[in-house]
Design a protein around this motif. Sequence first.
Motif, PDB file in Angstrom:
ATOM      1  N   SER A 145     -69.730  53.963 -95.534  1.00 50.24           N
ATOM      2  CA  SER A 145     -69.066  53.547 -94.297  1.00 50.24           C
ATOM      3  C   SER A 145     -68.284  54.688 -93.640  1.00 50.24           C
ATOM      4  O   SER A 145     -67.607  54.483 -92.637  1.00 50.24           O
ATOM      5  N   GLY A 175     -63.458  53.620 -92.566  1.00 49.21           N
ATOM      6  CA  GLY A 175     -62.555  52.520 -92.862  1.00 49.21           C
ATOM      7  C   GLY A 175     -62.002  52.598 -94.270  1.00 49.21           C
ATOM      8  O   GLY A 175     -62.666  53.074 -95.192  1.00 49.21           O
ATOM      9  N   GLY A 197     -61.125  49.925 -95.974  1.00 53.37           N
ATOM     10  CA  GLY A 197     -61.515  48.759 -96.739  1.00 53.37           C
ATOM     11  C   GLY A 197     -60.488  47.649 -96.748  1.00 53.37           C
ATOM     12  O   GLY A 197     -60.708  46.612 -97.382  1.00 53.37           O
ATOM     13  N   TRP A 198     -59.363  47.850 -96.089  1.00 49.60           N
ATOM     14  CA  TRP A 198     -58.402  46.753 -95.997  1.00 49.60           C
ATOM     15  C   TRP A 198     -58.028  46.553 -94.534  1.00 49.60           C
ATOM     16  O   TRP A 198     -58.029  47.488 -93.755  1.00 49.60           O
ATOM     17  N   THR A 199     -57.765  45.324 -94.206  1.00 51.96           N
ATOM     18  CA  THR A 199     -57.598  44.962 -92.814  1.00 51.96           C
ATOM     19  C   THR A 199     -56.198  44.439 -92.538  1.00 51.96           C
ATOM     20  O   THR A 199     -55.499  43.939 -93.427  1.00 51.96           O
ATOM     21  N   GLY A 223     -57.829  43.992 -87.453  1.00 53.17           N
ATOM     22  CA  GLY A 223     -59.071  44.595 -87.917  1.00 53.17           C
ATOM     23  C   GLY A 223     -58.832  45.591 -89.028  1.00 53.17           C
ATOM     24  O   GLY A 223     -57.728  45.714 -89.581  1.00 53.17           O
ATOM     25  N   GLU A 224     -59.881  46.350 -89.364  1.00 52.05           N
ATOM     26  CA  GLU A 224     -59.826  47.280 -90.492  1.00 52.05           C
ATOM     27  C   GLU A 224     -59.046  48.540 -90.114  1.00 52.05           C
ATOM     28  O   GLU A 224     -59.193  49.085 -89.018  1.00 52.05           O
ATOM     29  N   VAL A 225     -58.253  49.030 -91.043  1.00 50.64           N
ATOM     30  CA  VAL A 225     -57.522  50.280 -90.863  1.00 50.64           C
ATOM     31  C   VAL A 225     -58.501  51.445 -91.020  1.00 50.64           C
ATOM     32  O   VAL A 225     -59.287  51.485 -91.977  1.00 50.64           O
ATOM     33  N   GLN A 226     -58.442  52.368 -90.083  1.00 45.32           N
ATOM     34  CA  GLN A 226     -59.335  53.532 -90.084  1.00 45.32           C
ATOM     35  C   GLN A 226     -58.536  54.801 -90.391  1.00 45.32           C
ATOM     36  O   GLN A 226     -57.355  54.913 -90.035  1.00 45.32           O
TER      37      GLN A 226
END
Length: 966
Positions: free
Chosen positions: A465, A547, A549-551, A555-558
């Motif tokens: 990802s 990402g 992997g935690w949101t 939305g997902e944190v980048q």
Amino acid sequence: MSIARRSSRRHAPTAAIMLALAVPGTAAAQSEDTDPARTARTLDSVTVTGSRIKRTDVETALPITIIQKQEIEAQGITSAEQLLQFLNISGNGSDNLVAQVGVGSDEMRGNNGVSGANLRGQGADATLVLLNGRRVATHGLRGQAVDLNSIPFAAIDRVEVLRDGASAVYGTDAIGGVINFITRSDYRGVTVNAGFDVTHDGGGDIYNANILGGVGDISTDRWNVWGTLNWKKNEILTGSDRDFATTFQPNRGLSPDTRGTPFATVTNSAGGIITGSLPDPAGGGNQSFINPLDLPGGPGCEAGGDLMGPYEHLMWGVASAKYACAWDYPAARVMQQPLESVQAMGRATFGIGDGHLFYIEGMKSRVKSNRQFESQQITSGTTGSLNPSTWYPLNDITRDTYNEVYEAIRGFFYPGSAALSSVGNLVYGNRIPYRWRCEACGPREVLTTTTAWRLLAGMEGDIGSWNYDLGLSRASSRGESTLGNGYYFTTEFQRALGSGHINPFIMPGEQQSEQGMDLLRAASAAGVKLYGGESTVTTLDASFAGGLGWTLWGGEVQLATGIELRREEFGFAGKLEGEAATRAIYQAPFDVNNDQPDVGRDIKALYVEAYAPVHETLELTLAVRHDDYDTFGGTTNPKYSFKWQPFDALAFRGAYSTGFKAPEFTKLYGGRLEGEYTGLDLADPALCPGGVPNSSVPGCEFINRPGQVFGGNINLQPEESEQRSLGVVYAPTDTFNISLDWWEIERLNTIRAPDINMLRDFYHLFADRWIRNPDGSLDHLDRTFANTGGTLTSGVELDANLRGELGGGAWQVNLNGSYIDNFQQRVLLEMPYGDNEVGRYVRFFNLPLKWKHTLNFGYVKGHWAHTLTQVYRHGYKDELPVSMVRGTWTPPDWNPDVDRYITYNYGVTWTGLESTKITFVVRNLLNTDPPFTAHQNDFASGAAWEARIGDPRGRSYGLIVEHRFE
């Protein structure tokens, strides 16, 4: 921002930038089938200038202007310099070829043929220019800014302008903003393009042609190779080509300050025909500068040529020059430098496995410019190069002319005396000293060739990802300047002048003798190398984004992170070589004292960027970058930004960041450069409080041509900056949107050569820079580079778009404007800021206009696309004439207000032939002249017009024809 001196602390390279709202800088003229109002699109994840994180939205936390290729072509723009002049966010500085036509101050000699990018008035050295997201080398002669003439404009697909600071992503120089020229990633087929832009009044024509070709399909063949070649030529435009370029307007406060004229003015050097001075029979004091044409009963100064006129002794406060003539040297300058460029670029891309691309990219350009100045002024002296041996002699060659000049002077000042007799302070038989413009010597020319290149190898792709981008590049810019016409070996030039074969007293239509021209040709120094330099940058960079992997609720944190290792090098060869090392050349602008061996520095950088969608309406972004220089140490720069979108039609955004600009090599290691200050507005503040000349006050006499010393300073520290912005975007419908962005930039510890006003007005702080002789008299002014105070600039940027349908076609209106609210300077960090200078004349640097805008109307129907554009530049308060500064004389028609400047452009594009596109553009439809200004021409380009704002070409007609072969 924190800056530490060299220690165990480390540095960090290019940090990430934040994405921004994409707003059009021009009204797009596009065909119906590509009209965004008619075509649904699916957005891929993309990386935009200012961020390493790929996203699908284009409405983000920072203001960014994206200008597509079709928008550029609709305006008939064919170069990066033209594009920057069109953008309202661009400053009004001396960063273009039009504003660099004078000899220039000594510390700026190496700018020959350079066009720079200047965002928000911060200067070309504080605006970062990228090509496909990576650095290119700064110009080889000064190493201060990227030359826009080297950008391969024909390969450009779009231009992204980040209207915010970006040191937290890219490191040094990104204070005013970032301009990213983005080329095609792949291409198939062949496209040829040719065009011209010719002026209505003649002179300054522009021609260009290019070819683009590519083969291979990445999706099917797994490879693509493309290349492009572009040629462009700017022809010369001289002041004599435009009627508005004249400085003989004394009633309005403008007149040339020179007594050197094509029909020479006689002076009173000891040993000449005038010993001391001559009493004026008409009253008004003794006279020392006399042109026979201007004496009562003479034909008048204007008879000496188109650019001659009377010397305004009242304006300049030189009572002894009542009968002198002047020459319009500002009008004799070039308005547009002749320039020819060839640019080439290519890219090869290969698919490797699933989701990986390897690419090689190469760019090379060669730019040839001719920086042409007015002809030499020959000023006789008692010593030096123009000593008495060069004065006009009395011999069999010169007798008729000599007697005619002598008798004109004797007959007026000593009426009734015997012909050809010595009388009073007039001595017959002595040589004649003079001030003369040697038109037969030709205009002075400095020819510069700049070769720039960049080679890049990289790889990008996806791993799970996460995506990555790796690159290794090396870029170079090498410049070399040589003398053209107008410069002469001193010894041979002295002999020619003193022989009598060169006549400084010829009238229009008369020619120098063939013997005299032979002597000049034999003395010519054309072809001698002045100096050369090279700037190189080698970069290894790697970035990773994806990402975590935690949101959060939105939305997902980048996260994006990366490193950059960069090696910067610079060398300047200013030492005399070849003939120049053994034979002096009169007034050649050598740069001997700046000669320096190759110097370099290593930079290591680390950055990280985090994108946190806190809520579906709120996004936060944090970026931080640490740069470590092996010279001055480390600097860490953060950036915080947000976007809050309470509902679909409304979004708020804001940012805070710090930035820095590392000192350039020339400012660190430049040698000692000596020159003279030629202004008449300086008195010694040690004897005359305030330093303003006033002949009626003892000690306040003006200082005649004081010496100045420029040069580098190895103790310079980086400049620092703080940037703030707050904006709102409102888009209630698909047919209307508007954005407003407030911004502020505070620069600290600015690096500059202290100007004359600074040294005079703050004498109590800079007394140590007034270098004095043992008797206390002034020897010279020390204007070497120093970390000084700072600047505070703020403004608001507006962009509004409205579109709809009419008569079977689509129309669009765009208003893009820039409002400058505040521009203040302070001399030292410990001092308060001075007055707000917005709307007031500023010498040399950026001219802070209160308001600029472009108003575009576009209409597309069938195969036709039309664009009508108004370009508006607000007026400002003019510079005061010297006589008004001194309080001695006010021109009767003086107007302190410079008028606004408004022009209109029209363009039409036709696509009725298959694979063919034809664009016709009329610039400056009404042929509007730039507004009048009375600024002093010893310190600025433009004869009665401002080169930082006006376009001297006037109305022009452009045609671009493009055809694509599948």
